[in-house]
Design an enzyme around this catalytic site. Structure first.
Site, PDB file in Angstrom:
ATOM      1  N   GLY A  70       0.794  -1.223   0.000  1.00 34.66           N
ATOM      2  CA  GLY A  70       0.000   0.000   0.000  1.00 34.66           C
ATOM      3  C   GLY A  70       0.821   1.264   0.000  1.00 34.66           C
ATOM      4  O   GLY A  70       0.274   2.363   0.088  1.00 34.66           O
ATOM      5  N   CYS A  71       2.134   1.133  -0.093  1.00 39.35           N
ATOM      6  CA  CYS A  71       3.016   2.298  -0.142  1.00 39.35           C
ATOM      7  C   CYS A  71       3.504   2.490  -1.573  1.00 39.35           C
ATOM      8  O   CYS A  71       3.838   1.521  -2.254  1.00 39.35           O
ATOM      9  CB  CYS A  71       4.224   2.104   0.782  1.00 39.35           C
ATOM     10  SG  CYS A  71       3.792   1.984   2.528  1.00 39.35           S
ATOM     11  N   ALA A  72       3.550   3.729  -2.020  1.00 38.30           N
ATOM     12  CA  ALA A  72       4.037   4.023  -3.366  1.00 38.30           C
ATOM     13  C   ALA A  72       5.530   3.727  -3.472  1.00 38.30           C
ATOM     14  O   ALA A  72       6.010   3.257  -4.498  1.00 38.30           O
ATOM     15  CB  ALA A  72       3.760   5.473  -3.729  1.00 38.30           C
ATOM     16  N   SER A  73       6.267   3.990  -2.402  1.00 38.80           N
ATOM     17  CA  SER A  73       7.699   3.687  -2.382  1.00 38.80           C
ATOM     18  C   SER A  73       7.892   2.325  -1.714  1.00 38.80           C
ATOM     19  O   SER A  73       6.960   1.740  -1.175  1.00 38.80           O
ATOM     20  CB  SER A  73       8.462   4.780  -1.640  1.00 38.80           C
ATOM     21  OG  SER A  73       7.925   4.959  -0.359  1.00 38.80           O
TER      22      SER A  73
END
Length: 142
Positions: A46-49
């Site tokens: 769920g994290c872009a990075s």
């Protein structure tokens, strides 16, 4: 560094660019995450990075049961690394019950960080908080 230290430092910084740089510096001060902990199991979804959080129970000396949680983490994005440092400051020295009960999103709002994060970063922060709470709940249940 405690969350109260961070609050006090934020109060001294008027400009959001200075606060942003401060958060990045907090992230740079985190100890590096060992390569063997950069696993799929420790990766936060769920994290872009790219974000890895590794947790382990801290046992109570008298009972032997988990009473707290040790956390390590890293990200490939400097600002996210700083957000991890703030999260660790929020949760450090708390019992598992306190970790589950602590509303980190509210604290980020008090600091004014929530309104300065992109939607993707906010979603990633929510995923990190959810992961920490979930790990604490699993340790409580064990």
């Amino acid at each position: 560094m405690t969350i109260d230290d961070i609050r006090a430092d934020f109060a001294l910084l008027d400009d959001w660019e200075d606060r942003y740089r401060y958060v990045i510096e907090l992230g740079r001060a985190l100890p590096p995450l060992p390569e063997d902990l950069r696993t799929e199991a420790n990766k936060v979804r769920g994290c872009a990075s790219q974000v890895w959080l590794a947790t382990k129970p801290v046992a109570n000396a008298s009972s032997g049961r988990a009473s707290g949680m040790d956390m390590q983490g890293t990200s490939d994005a400097m600002i996210v690394q700083g957000l991890i440092a703030v999260l660790f400051a929020i949760y450090q020295d708390k019992t598992l019950e306190e970790i589950v009960a602590t509303d980190a999103q509210h604290i980020f709002g008090e600091l004014g960080l929530s309104e300065h994060l992109t939607q993707q970063r906010s979603n990633g922060l929510a995923s990190m908080v959810k992961r920490i709470h979930s790990d604490a709940e699993m340790m409580l249940a064990a």
